[in-house]
Scaffold this motif. Structure first.
Motif, short mmCIF file in Angstrom:
data_model
loop_
_atom_site.label_atom_id
_atom_site.label_comp_id
_atom_site.label_asym_id
_atom_site.label_seq_id
_atom_site.Cartn_x
_atom_site.Cartn_y
_atom_site.Cartn_z
N GLU A 41 0.87 -1.17 0.00
CA GLU A 41 0.00 0.00 0.00
C GLU A 41 0.91 1.22 0.00
O GLU A 41 2.12 1.09 0.19
CB GLU A 41 -0.93 0.00 1.20
N TYR A 42 0.35 2.40 -0.20
CA TYR A 42 1.21 3.58 -0.23
C TYR A 42 0.54 4.78 0.41
O TYR A 42 -0.68 4.82 0.59
CB TYR A 42 1.63 3.93 -1.66
N GLN A 43 1.39 5.75 0.74
CA GLN A 43 0.92 7.04 1.23
C GLN A 43 1.68 8.10 0.45
O GLN A 43 2.92 8.15 0.49
CB GLN A 43 1.19 7.21 2.72
N GLU A 44 0.95 8.93 -0.28
CA GLU A 44 1.59 10.02 -1.02
C GLU A 44 1.96 11.13 -0.05
O GLU A 44 1.23 11.39 0.91
CB GLU A 44 0.66 10.55 -2.11
N LEU A 45 3.08 11.77 -0.32
CA LEU A 45 3.55 12.85 0.54
C LEU A 45 3.32 14.19 -0.15
O LEU A 45 3.38 14.29 -1.38
CB LEU A 45 5.05 12.67 0.84
N GLU A 46 3.09 15.21 0.65
CA GLU A 46 2.89 16.55 0.11
C GLU A 46 4.21 17.04 -0.48
O GLU A 46 5.27 16.89 0.15
CB GLU A 46 2.45 17.48 1.23
N ALA A 56 6.33 9.32 -2.35
CA ALA A 56 5.39 8.46 -1.62
C ALA A 56 6.19 7.47 -0.78
O ALA A 56 7.35 7.17 -1.08
CB ALA A 56 4.48 7.70 -2.59
N ASN A 120 9.45 -0.35 4.52
CA ASN A 120 9.08 0.91 3.87
C ASN A 120 10.04 1.22 2.73
O ASN A 120 11.27 1.16 2.90
CB ASN A 120 9.11 2.06 4.89
#
Length: 130
Positions: A41-46, A56, A120
């Motif tokens: 899964e992923y989390q995009e970063l600002e 991400a 990660n």
């Protein structure tokens, strides 16, 4: 995070011989789950600059019903595939994608049979607008 970046990770996991699926791992046709598998899964970063770079964190969660060392051996394969310094870099149509190993965390779960590790990866993408 682009489809191209997701494909790079998927292809690399396949090349390493690690069972992997994005978001949810399902066994085929009533087969049991493999002894070890990974879910991504992923989390995009600002963005922190205006240079067009997108970042991400890609989270690989590994599960095993075997020994802890199996997950550690898989982690070493992943670290070699996505080196921390130069990363795995791919030039795709209109973009450059780099995937780096960032860190890991073994997770103790209440089920004595199940072992879990979180790995990660940092994903950076630069797109060229035409």
């Amino acid at each position: 995070m682009s489809i191209e970046a997701l494909s790079i990770i998927n292809d690399a996991m396949e090349e390493m011989g690690l069972n992997y699926a994005f978001m949810e791992y399902r066994a085929k046709d009533y087969e049991p789950l493999p002894e070890m598998y990974f879910v991504g899964e992923y989390q995009e970063l600002e963005p922190d600059s205006e240079d067009g770079e997108e970042s991400a964190i890609f989270i690989l969660t590994g599960f095993s019903r075997g020994k802890w060392i199996q997950l550690e051996e898989a982690k070493e394969k992943i670290k070699k595939c996505f080196p921390q310094t130069e990363g795995k870099t791919v030039v795709a149509e209109g973009s450059v994608i780099a995937v780096f190993y960032a860190n890991s965390l073994p997770i103790l779960v209440e089920n004595d049979e199940l072992k879990e590790i979180q790995i990660n990866l940092t994903v950076k993408e630069w797109k060229v607008e035409k």
